[in-house]
Write a protein that holds these residues in place. Structure first.
Motif, PDB file in Angstrom:
ATOM      1  N   ARG A  41       0.715  -1.034  -0.057  1.00 52.66           N
ATOM      2  CA  ARG A  41      -0.268   0.166   0.044  1.00 52.66           C
ATOM      3  C   ARG A  41       1.029   1.268  -0.250  1.00 52.66           C
ATOM      4  N   LEU A  42       0.611   2.620  -0.461  1.00 53.84           N
ATOM      5  CA  LEU A  42       1.327   3.515  -1.126  1.00 53.84           C
ATOM      6  C   LEU A  42       0.321   4.733   0.240  1.00 53.84           C
ATOM      7  N   PHE A  43       1.021   5.216   0.803  1.00 55.33           N
ATOM      8  CA  PHE A  43       0.824   6.373   1.928  1.00 55.33           C
ATOM      9  C   PHE A  43       1.190   7.418   1.326  1.00 55.33           C
ATOM     10  N   THR A  44       0.352   8.604   1.695  1.00 60.91           N
ATOM     11  CA  THR A  44       1.409  10.544   1.467  1.00 60.91           C
ATOM     12  C   THR A  44       1.032  11.276   2.764  1.00 60.91           C
ATOM     13  N   ASP A  45       0.241  10.292   3.629  1.00 64.12           N
ATOM     14  CA  ASP A  45       0.010  11.356   4.816  1.00 64.12           C
ATOM     15  C   ASP A  45       0.317  10.157   6.171  1.00 64.12           C
ATOM     16  N   PRO A  46       0.679  10.935   6.700  1.00 63.75           N
ATOM     17  CA  PRO A  46       1.555   9.540   7.741  1.00 63.75           C
ATOM     18  C   PRO A  46       1.099   9.768   8.558  1.00 63.75           C
ATOM     19  N   GLU A  47      -0.804  10.803   8.948  1.00 63.31           N
ATOM     20  CA  GLU A  47      -1.852  10.234   9.829  1.00 63.31           C
ATOM     21  C   GLU A  47      -2.344   8.945   9.926  1.00 63.31           C
ATOM     22  N   ALA A  48      -2.457   8.888   8.200  1.00 62.95           N
ATOM     23  CA  ALA A  48      -3.353   7.624   7.764  1.00 62.95           C
ATOM     24  C   ALA A  48      -1.969   6.068   7.829  1.00 62.95           C
ATOM     25  N   ILE A  49      -1.097   6.513   7.690  1.00 59.44           N
ATOM     26  CA  ILE A  49      -0.064   5.426   7.829  1.00 59.44           C
ATOM     27  C   ILE A  49      -0.291   5.049   9.587  1.00 59.44           C
TER      28      ILE A  49
END
Length: 103
Positions: free
Chosen positions: A3-11
């Protein structure tokens, strides 16, 4: 598939959902740590008493505090560049020590 994330909170949300609320995070000495992700995990643990966070780190968790005028003039530009937006350390927040244990 990764999975690719751009938001630290989502990670952070994905990590907590995937591994649970007892988080043990190692931050080895060297370059390339994802501090923004650790900061997001820390913020989640600070906001939610059900989350336990243990950090193992070879790095300082606080901004250095120079004492003399000479120390301040010499090191403050370096401190601001390296530690600019870091949150207050858990070691300074007594209420967090029960749930977040920096070691």
């Amino acid at each position: 598939m990764p999975r690719l994330f751009t938001d630290p909170e989502a990670i952070a949300e994905h990590i907590i959902r995937d591994v649970g609320t007892n988080l043990v995070v190692g931050l080895p000495l060297g370059l390339g740590k994802a501090n923004h992700i650790v900061n997001a995990l820390y913020a989640r643990a600070a906001a939610d008493r059900a989350i336990s966070l243990t950090l193992f780190s070879a790095l300082t968790l606080e901004k250095p505090k120079p004492n003399s005028l000479l120390e301040r003039r010499f090191i403050m530009p370096v401190i601001e560049r390296l530690f600019g937006g870091y949150p207050i350390s858990a070691m300074r927040m007594r209420c967090m020590l029960a749930r977040c244990r920096p070691t």
